[in-house]
Design an enzyme around this catalytic site. Sequence first.
Site, PDB file in Angstrom:
ATOM      1  CB  ILE A  12      -0.975  -0.120   1.286  1.00  0.00           C
ATOM      2  CG1 ILE A  12      -2.018  -1.531   1.252  1.00  0.00           C
ATOM      3  CG2 ILE A  12      -2.061   1.350   1.041  1.00  0.00           C
ATOM      4  CD1 ILE A  12      -2.618  -1.475   2.581  1.00  0.00           C
ATOM      5  CB  THR A 130      -5.946  -2.971   9.962  1.00  0.00           C
ATOM      6  OG1 THR A 130      -6.937  -4.252   9.718  1.00  0.00           O
ATOM      7  CG2 THR A 130      -5.644  -3.242  11.295  1.00  0.00           C
ATOM      8  CD  GLU A 132      -7.312  -8.652  10.056  1.00  0.00           C
ATOM      9  OE1 GLU A 132      -6.336  -9.130  11.068  1.00  0.00           O
ATOM     10  OE2 GLU A 132      -7.117  -8.846   8.946  1.00  0.00           O
ATOM     11  CB  ALA A 157      -3.514  -7.736  19.804  1.00  0.00           C
ATOM     12  CE  LYS A 159      -1.893  -1.413  11.809  1.00  0.00           C
ATOM     13  NZ  LYS A 159      -0.681  -0.803  11.053  1.00  0.00           N
ATOM     14  CG  LEU A 195      -8.056 -15.002  -0.250  1.00  0.00           C
ATOM     15  CD1 LEU A 195      -7.690 -16.323   0.175  1.00  0.00           C
ATOM     16  CD2 LEU A 195      -9.264 -14.296  -0.331  1.00  0.00           C
ATOM     17  CG  ASP A 277     -10.549 -21.778  10.188  1.00  0.00           C
ATOM     18  OD1 ASP A 277      -9.950 -20.848   9.598  1.00  0.00           O
ATOM     19  OD2 ASP A 277     -11.554 -21.539  10.710  1.00  0.00           O
ATOM     20  N   PRO A 279      -6.048 -20.436  13.333  1.00  0.00           N
ATOM     21  CG  PRO A 279      -4.063 -21.038  14.640  1.00  0.00           C
ATOM     22  CD  PRO A 279      -4.436 -20.495  13.140  1.00  0.00           C
TER      23      PRO A 279
HETATM   24  P1  NAD Z   1       3.388  -4.850   3.501  1.00  0.00           P
HETATM   25  O1  NAD Z   1       3.709  -5.958   4.390  1.00  0.00           O
HETATM   26  O2  NAD Z   1       3.218  -5.057   2.069  1.00  0.00           O
HETATM   27  O3  NAD Z   1       4.549  -3.607   3.661  1.00  0.00           O
HETATM   28  C1  NAD Z   1       5.024  -3.280   4.951  1.00  0.00           C
HETATM   29  C2  NAD Z   1       6.290  -2.467   4.618  1.00  0.00           C
HETATM   30  O4  NAD Z   1       6.815  -1.740   5.771  1.00  0.00           O
HETATM   31  C3  NAD Z   1       7.268  -3.088   3.937  1.00  0.00           C
HETATM   32  O5  NAD Z   1       8.035  -2.193   2.968  1.00  0.00           O
HETATM   33  C4  NAD Z   1       8.412  -3.361   4.847  1.00  0.00           C
HETATM   34  O6  NAD Z   1       9.889  -3.485   4.579  1.00  0.00           O
HETATM   35  C5  NAD Z   1       8.140  -2.099   5.931  1.00  0.00           C
HETATM   36  N1  NAD Z   1       8.534  -2.259   7.150  1.00  0.00           N
HETATM   37  C6  NAD Z   1       8.314  -3.164   8.040  1.00  0.00           C
HETATM   38  N2  NAD Z   1       9.015  -3.168   9.433  1.00  0.00           N
HETATM   39  C7  NAD Z   1       9.676  -2.017   8.975  1.00  0.00           C
HETATM   40  C8  NAD Z   1      10.249  -1.238  10.073  1.00  0.00           C
HETATM   41  N3  NAD Z   1      10.458  -1.913  11.614  1.00  0.00           N
HETATM   42  N4  NAD Z   1      10.732  -0.072   9.707  1.00  0.00           N
HETATM   43  C9  NAD Z   1      10.697   0.486   8.527  1.00  0.00           C
HETATM   44  N5  NAD Z   1       9.748  -0.181   7.367  1.00  0.00           N
HETATM   45  C10 NAD Z   1       9.386  -1.571   7.967  1.00  0.00           C
HETATM   46  O7  NAD Z   1       2.053  -3.976   4.135  1.00  0.00           O
HETATM   47  P2  NAD Z   1       0.781  -3.333   3.349  1.00  0.00           P
HETATM   48  O8  NAD Z   1      -0.113  -4.447   3.079  1.00  0.00           O
HETATM   49  O9  NAD Z   1       1.266  -2.483   2.488  1.00  0.00           O
HETATM   50  O10 NAD Z   1       0.047  -2.678   4.616  1.00  0.00           O
HETATM   51  C11 NAD Z   1       0.511  -1.314   4.901  1.00  0.00           C
HETATM   52  C12 NAD Z   1      -0.180  -0.917   6.154  1.00  0.00           C
HETATM   53  O11 NAD Z   1      -1.456  -0.839   6.094  1.00  0.00           O
HETATM   54  C13 NAD Z   1       0.105  -1.549   7.382  1.00  0.00           C
HETATM   55  O12 NAD Z   1       0.358  -0.682   8.577  1.00  0.00           O
HETATM   56  C14 NAD Z   1      -0.988  -2.461   7.426  1.00  0.00           C
HETATM   57  O13 NAD Z   1      -1.241  -2.694   8.941  1.00  0.00           O
HETATM   58  C15 NAD Z   1      -2.096  -1.642   7.036  1.00  0.00           C
HETATM   59  N6  NAD Z   1      -3.486  -2.239   6.502  1.00  0.00           N
HETATM   60  C16 NAD Z   1      -2.995  -3.161   5.261  1.00  0.00           C
HETATM   61  C17 NAD Z   1      -4.223  -3.864   4.924  1.00  0.00           C
HETATM   62  C18 NAD Z   1      -4.064  -4.825   3.967  1.00  0.00           C
HETATM   63  O14 NAD Z   1      -5.003  -5.330   3.390  1.00  0.00           O
HETATM   64  N7  NAD Z   1      -3.027  -5.212   3.544  1.00  0.00           N
HETATM   65  C19 NAD Z   1      -5.411  -3.217   5.350  1.00  0.00           C
HETATM   66  C20 NAD Z   1      -5.871  -2.337   6.322  1.00  0.00           C
HETATM   67  C21 NAD Z   1      -4.483  -1.742   6.707  1.00  0.00           C
HETATM   68  O1  DAU Z   2      -8.980  -6.450   6.956  1.00  0.00           O
HETATM   69  C1  DAU Z   2      -7.511  -5.722   6.854  1.00  0.00           C
HETATM   70  C2  DAU Z   2      -6.633  -6.590   6.930  1.00  0.00           C
HETATM   71  O2  DAU Z   2      -6.493  -7.606   5.802  1.00  0.00           O
HETATM   72  C3  DAU Z   2      -5.193  -6.145   6.926  1.00  0.00           C
HETATM   73  O3  DAU Z   2      -5.062  -5.410   8.456  1.00  0.00           O
HETATM   74  C4  DAU Z   2      -4.137  -6.846   6.930  1.00  0.00           C
HETATM   75  O4  DAU Z   2      -2.796  -6.603   6.690  1.00  0.00           O
HETATM   76  C5  DAU Z   2      -4.237  -8.013   5.693  1.00  0.00           C
HETATM   77  O5  DAU Z   2      -3.344  -9.044   5.705  1.00  0.00           O
HETATM   78  C6  DAU Z   2      -5.608  -8.425   5.707  1.00  0.00           C
HETATM   79  O6  DAU Z   2      -5.807  -9.520   6.650  1.00  0.00           O
HETATM   80  P1  DAU Z   2      -6.640 -10.900   6.719  1.00  0.00           P
HETATM   81  O7  DAU Z   2      -6.047 -11.802   7.469  1.00  0.00           O
HETATM   82  O8  DAU Z   2      -7.959 -10.695   6.188  1.00  0.00           O
HETATM   83  O9  DAU Z   2      -6.057 -11.026   4.911  1.00  0.00           O
HETATM   84  P2  DAU Z   2      -5.557 -12.497   4.371  1.00  0.00           P
HETATM   85  O10 DAU Z   2      -5.433 -12.125   2.743  1.00  0.00           O
HETATM   86  O11 DAU Z   2      -4.331 -13.158   5.050  1.00  0.00           O
HETATM   87  O12 DAU Z   2      -6.784 -13.444   4.271  1.00  0.00           O
HETATM   88  C7  DAU Z   2      -8.031 -13.062   3.756  1.00  0.00           C
HETATM   89  C8  DAU Z   2      -8.984 -14.292   4.289  1.00  0.00           C
HETATM   90  O13 DAU Z   2      -8.647 -15.502   3.370  1.00  0.00           O
HETATM   91  C9  DAU Z   2      -9.150 -14.744   5.477  1.00  0.00           C
HETATM   92  O14 DAU Z   2     -10.223 -15.054   5.803  1.00  0.00           O
HETATM   93  C10 DAU Z   2      -8.125 -15.834   5.603  1.00  0.00           C
HETATM   94  C11 DAU Z   2      -8.289 -16.438   4.229  1.00  0.00           C
HETATM   95  N1  DAU Z   2      -7.079 -17.196   3.518  1.00  0.00           N
HETATM   96  C12 DAU Z   2      -6.037 -16.453   3.571  1.00  0.00           C
HETATM   97  C13 DAU Z   2      -4.947 -17.246   2.915  1.00  0.00           C
HETATM   98  C14 DAU Z   2      -3.670 -16.429   3.050  1.00  0.00           C
HETATM   99  C15 DAU Z   2      -7.290 -18.498   3.186  1.00  0.00           C
HETATM  100  O15 DAU Z   2      -8.478 -19.114   3.050  1.00  0.00           O
HETATM  101  N2  DAU Z   2      -6.391 -19.016   2.784  1.00  0.00           N
HETATM  102  C16 DAU Z   2      -5.197 -18.511   2.809  1.00  0.00           C
HETATM  103  O16 DAU Z   2      -4.134 -19.164   2.134  1.00  0.00           O
END
Ligand code: NAD
Ligand code: DAU
Length: 343
Positions: A12, A130, A132, A157, A159, A195, A277, A279
């Site tokens: 992001i 998030t 979550e 937790a 976050k 996912l 599943d 946990p």
């Molecule tokens: P990501 O895992 O793709 O990227 C995380 C980035 O943070 C990476 O570039 C990593 O190198 C950097 N990073 C990690 N630890 C670090 C540290 N100690 N110091 C400096 N840089 C560090 O994550 P993302 O999916 O892009 O998520 C970005 C933010 O958005 C996170 O805070 C996440 O909680 C939040 N968020 C994500 C989602 C989602 O669906 N992916 C949804 C809601 C909120």
């Molecule tokens: O809701 C926002 C959150 O979404 C962000 O804060 C997190 O950074 C991001 O990772 C994401 O969390 P989820 O746990 O919801 O995303 P994930 O893609 O890991 O899983 C999405 C759903 O799919 C969840 O119900 C678990 C399920 N899943 C995931 C994986 C990786 C599967 O069934 N199989 C899988 O292999």
Amino acid sequence: MKVFVTGGAGFIGSAFVRLLLGSSRPDAKRPSLVVNFDKLTYAGNLENLAPVADDARYRFVHGDICDAALVNQAIAETEPDVIVNFAAESHVDRSILSPAPVFETNLRGTFTLLEAARLHKTPRFLHVSTDEVYGSIPVPDDADEDYPLRASSPYSASKAGSDLLALSYFVTYGMPVMVTRASNNYGPYQFPEKLIPLMISNAMEDQPLPIYGDGMQVRDWLYVDDHCRAILAVIERGRAGEIYNVGGSRSLPNLEVVERILDTVGKPHSLMQTVKDRPGHDRRYALSTEKLLHETGWQAEMPFEAGLRTTIDWYRANAAWTARVKSGEYQSYYQRNYANRAV
Ligand code: NAD
Ligand code: DAU
């Protein structure tokens, strides 16, 4: 405007940097400087920033947000108008396997940044969080920003804790902190542990698609560029001390998402494989985004069908990117998470 982004090499954060520096924004709103402070963990990838790497307004600092001296130095040099904190350990399954780095970065790292912002009197601090933090949300509720916090995983937790810490800096020190809480993002450049990219990648390689439990868990899908526009809207029009939910208003059970992926990639549903599943798996996320709409006018624009097609097209066109990020560490993580999961 000068913007200090942490975690800008991730999924992001890199979309946000590309949006900031891209040509889709009016001249008056383009920043004069974007500093990307990133540790480059397994999830950080400078390839994601190739489209802006040569932009004179872009600067990269390799560093850990837990490193107070380096954070202070970088913020002192940048004198940003706003800090946007994306940096985090972001994957729930990894947080279950190894919680320590999650607490280090998500809590200590956020604390370190807040302290630096306090010292340097940074005018705005946006902490990216998030949905979550609300935990599993029972039907028929949609969580608004006052919904109770009931985090289920070490990730959520951490976050929730960092949200409270950030908001306490507004209450105690009057720091202009804002928190956004977004639903599940998807789009190009997402690390294939989550996912949608995992299922696209496995489908393209004719590998099994692991479905946790009954696959009827519900997630609300938000296209990554819509999320980034929401963050900009909050920076520009949000109020200090406030929380803003950001949702895609598109709730779907995982099974339906995976079936759509298989249909679009042109692979059989028989590739789906039910596995043990996760946990503490949250059953349902659902957000009210009324506040964000009312206060900033933001709405999600990308329909899920179009966003998913764009995402699949991107992974098809960028198989080399996926192959590179899946080499090395990814293989051992995949083994750790998915071996011994047969039901
Ligand atoms: P990501 O895992 O793709 O990227 C995380 C980035 O943070 C990476 O570039 C990593 O190198 C950097 N990073 C990690 N630890 C670090 C540290 N100690 N110091 C400096 N840089 C560090 O994550 P993302 O999916 O892009 O998520 C970005 C933010 O958005 C996170 O805070 C996440 O909680 C939040 N968020 C994500 C989602 C989602 O669906 N992916 C949804 C809601 C909120
Ligand atoms: O809701 C926002 C959150 O979404 C962000 O804060 C997190 O950074 C991001 O990772 C994401 O969390 P989820 O746990 O919801 O995303 P994930 O893609 O890991 O899983 C999405 C759903 O799919 C969840 O119900 C678990 C399920 N899943 C995931 C994986 C990786 C599967 O069934 N199989 C899988 O292999």
